[in-house]
Design a protein around this motif. Structure first.
Motif, PDB file in Angstrom:
ATOM      1  N   PHE A 137       0.824  -1.208   0.000  1.00  9.21           N
ATOM      2  CA  PHE A 137       0.000   0.000   0.000  1.00  9.21           C
ATOM      3  C   PHE A 137       0.861   1.263   0.000  1.00  9.21           C
ATOM      4  N   LEU A 140       1.491   2.031  -3.602  1.00  5.89           N
ATOM      5  CA  LEU A 140       0.278   2.628  -4.177  1.00  5.89           C
ATOM      6  C   LEU A 140       0.138   4.083  -3.770  1.00  5.89           C
ATOM      7  N   LEU A 143       2.506   6.174  -5.969  1.00  8.09           N
ATOM      8  CA  LEU A 143       1.957   6.350  -7.312  1.00  8.09           C
ATOM      9  C   LEU A 143       0.806   7.350  -7.321  1.00  8.09           C
ATOM     10  N   THR A 144      -0.069   7.275  -6.325  1.00 11.30           N
ATOM     11  CA  THR A 144      -1.187   8.212  -6.261  1.00 11.30           C
ATOM     12  C   THR A 144      -0.698   9.639  -6.045  1.00 11.30           C
ATOM     13  N   TYR A 206      -0.949   3.236   2.933  1.00 10.45           N
ATOM     14  CA  TYR A 206      -1.408   4.021   1.777  1.00 10.45           C
ATOM     15  C   TYR A 206      -1.555   5.513   2.091  1.00 10.45           C
ATOM     16  N   LEU A 301       5.219  -5.503  -8.263  1.00 10.20           N
ATOM     17  CA  LEU A 301       5.467  -4.059  -8.301  1.00 10.20           C
ATOM     18  C   LEU A 301       6.952  -3.755  -8.238  1.00 10.20           C
ATOM     19  N   CYS A 326       9.386   4.163  -6.051  1.00  9.07           N
ATOM     20  CA  CYS A 326       8.567   2.995  -5.727  1.00  9.07           C
ATOM     21  C   CYS A 326       9.395   1.873  -5.117  1.00  9.07           C
TER      22      CYS A 326
END
Length: 453
Positions: A137, A140, A143-144, A206, A301, A326
C-alpha cells in the motif's frame, strides 16, 4: 448449599480483584494509549493482540471441576490499586445467576479450544504479513501522490507549482487527510474486524505515503531561499488550515455515510447486510492466503519498478525518479511504522509530555532534515545521475517516512480533547523544528555558497 456459597464467594472475590486490576491497568495506560490510538502505535498493536489472546486462553484454562469459570489475573502478585478499588467500593452485588454455577457446557471450553482451528498467525508471520501490507500500500500511495502532482501541477490544471504557496503536494495532503477521516478514524474499527493488516495497510501504508510532510517543508524552504518569505508563511498557514479542514470534513462525511448505512440496515433488516460468505480473515489459512497474494503483488510491483528504473535511468527525468521512489518507498513506511511505537510513551520513565506523539514527530523531523540535505547535495553536484538518485530517494523513501495524514489525525484528536491547546503546540513544534533545522542544513549553504537558485 455450603459448597455453592463458597464457590460464589470465591467467584465474587476473583471478579472484584480482576475489576480492580483492570481499572489499575486502564489508569496507567490511559495516558499513553488514548493519545496514540488517534494516529498509529506501530508494532505495539501486534503485541497487544497476542497478549489479549494469551489472556483469553489463560482464563479459559483455569476452570473449576464443576464448570464455574474463575478469572485469574496474569500476575497473582499484583495488588489492586487502592484508589481504584475505593472508587468502586459500593459495588452492586452480583445477580444470583452469576453467583450460581453455570451450565456444564462451559466445562468443555478447554477441550474445545484444543480442537479449535488456529485463528491467529504466529507473531513472526503476523509481522511479515503486516510489513508486506505496508510495503504494497505504500507503493500505491507513492503512485497516487505522483498522479495528483501531475494532475494539479503546471502541466495539466495549473493549480499548484514550485513557485507558489500552493505547493505540489498540497492536493495529495488534502486528499490523504480527508480519507484518513474515513478509513483511519470512522471506519478503521470496521476494517479491523475484516483484517487488522488491511486496516494498517490502508491507514499507515497508503494514506501515510500518499501524504508527505517532508515535501511540504522542502517547498517552503525553496520559497525562503528564493526570498519569498511571505509565500513561505502563507504556505504553512493555508496548508495547515486546509489539512485540518480536510480531516474534519472526512470525519463528518464518514459519520453521515455510516448513519445512512444504519438507516438502510433498519429499513431492509439484517438480511440486507448479511451474506452467506464470511469475508473475515478468522483463520490462519485465510490469513496465509491473503499474505501470499499481497506478497506476490509486492514482488510484481518491485520487479516492474526495477525493470523500468534500469531502462529509464540513463535518460533521467521524472519516470526514472518515480520508479526508483517505488522501490525505496516501502523502507520509509517500515521505519515510520516502527517509530510509531513511541507514540504516547513520553520522555523518560515518568512519561513527560506523553501527549506528544514522538514517533510521528521524529519521523517527520528526520525526513525533512534528510530531504533538505539531499536538496543541498543536488545543488552542489548538479549532475543528471545525482538528481535522479536524490530525487527518487526524496520522493519515495523520505516522502513515505514523513506523513501528514497521521499528523492531521493526531492534531484533530487533540483539538477534541480536554486540552485543545495541545493541538496547536504540537502543530507549531512539527512545523517550526523541521523548518528551522532545514534552514541550517539547506538554506544557509545555498546562501553562503551562492548556488544557482
Amino acid at each position: 448449599m455450603e459448597g455453592t456459597s463458597s464457590a460464589g464467594s470465591s467467584f465474587r472475590r476473583h471478579s472484584f480483584n480482576l475489576s480492580c486490576h483492570m481499572i489499575h491497568q486502564i489508569d496507567d495506560g490511559a495516558k499513553s494509549d488514548s493519545i496514540s490510538e488517534a494516529g498509529d502505535i506501530g508494532d505495539r498493536a501486534i503485541s497487544r493482540r497476542h497478549s489479549q489472546s494469551s489472556s483469553i486462553r489463560l482464563s479459559c484454562d483455569h476452570m473449576s471441576e464443576n464448570g464455574a469459570v474463575i478469572f485469574i489475573p496474569e500476575d497473582d502478585r499484583l495488588q489492586p490499586n487502592p484508589a481504584a478499588c475505593n472508587s468502586i467500593s459500593s459495588v452492586t452485588p452480583l445477580p444470583p445467576e452469576l453467583i450460581s454455577p453455570p451450565s456444564t457446557d462451559g466445562a468443555r471450553c478447554s477441550e474445545d479450544m484444543k480442537h479449535e482451528p488456529c485463528k491467529k498467525l504466529p507473531k513472526l508471520l503476523e509481522y511479515v504479513s503486516c510489513l508486506v501490507h505496508l510495503a504494497f500500500f505504500g507503493i500505491l500511495g507513492v503512485l497516487t501522490r505522483y498522479l495528483l502532482q501531475k494532475l494539479f501541477g503546471p502541466e495539466v490544471a495549473g493549480v499548484t507549482s514550485d513557485q507558489s504557496y500552493a505547493y505540489l503536494d498540497l492536493p495529495s495532503n488534502m486528499v490523504g487527510s480527508f480519507l484518513m477521516g474515513w478509513f483511519g478514524i470512522v471506519f478503521k474499527e470496521d476494517i479491523s474486524r475484516l483484517s487488522n493488516d488491511l486496516a494498517i495497510g490502508l491507514s499507515t501504508g497508503y494514506l501515510g505515503s500518499l501524504t508527505t510532510f517532508s515535501g511540504w517543508n522542502q517547498k517552503m524552504l525553496d520559497l525562503s531561499v528564493a526570498g519569498h518569505w511571505l509565500f513561505c508563511a502563507i504556505g504553512f498557514l493555508i496548508g495547515m488550515m486546509l489539512i485540518a479542514s480536510s480531516i474534519s470534513l472526512g470525519i463528518e462525511t464518514a459519520k453521515g455515510f455510516r448513519w445512512l448505512l444504519n438507516r438502510r440496515k433498519m429499513f431492509f433488516g439484517n438480511g440486507f447486510f448479511s451474506s452467506t460468505i464470511n469475508w473475515t480473515l478468522d483463520s490462519c489459512r485465510r490469513q496465509l492466503v491473503v499474505m501470499m497474494f499481497f506478497l506476490l503483488m509486492l514482488a510484481l510491483l518491485w520487479g516492474v519498478s526495477g525493470a523500468l528504473v534500469k531502462a529509464e535511468f540513463n535518460s533521467g527525468g521524472s519516470s526514472a525518479q518515480l520508479w526508483l521512489a517505488c522501490m525505496v518507498g516501502p523502507l520509509g513506511v517500515w521505519v515510520r511504522w516502527y517509530l510509531a511505537r513511541l507514540n504516547g510513551y513520553g520522555l523518560g520513565k515518568a512519561g513527560l509530555l506523553n501527549w506528544i506523539p514522538f514517533g510521528t514527530l521524529i519521523a517527520n523531523v528526520s525526513a525533512a532534515c534528510v530531504m533538505a540535505a539531499l536538496a543541498a547535495v543536488k545543488k552542489a553536484i548538479n549532475t543528471k545521475t545525482c538528481d535522479t538518485v536524490a530525487t527518487g530517494i526524496q520522493f519515495g523513501l523520505l516522502g513515505c517516512l514523513s506523513t501528514v495524514s497521521t499528523f492531521a489525525a493526531e492534531f484533530h484528536a487533540r483539538r477534541q480533547s480536554m486540552h485543545p491547546w495541545r493541538a496547536y503546540i504540537y502543530a507549531m513544534i512539527t512545523i517550526c523544528v523541521p523548518f528551522g533545522l532545514g534552514t541550517l542544513v539547506y538554506s544557509v549553504p545555498v546562501w553562503t555558497r551562492g548556488y544557482e537558485k
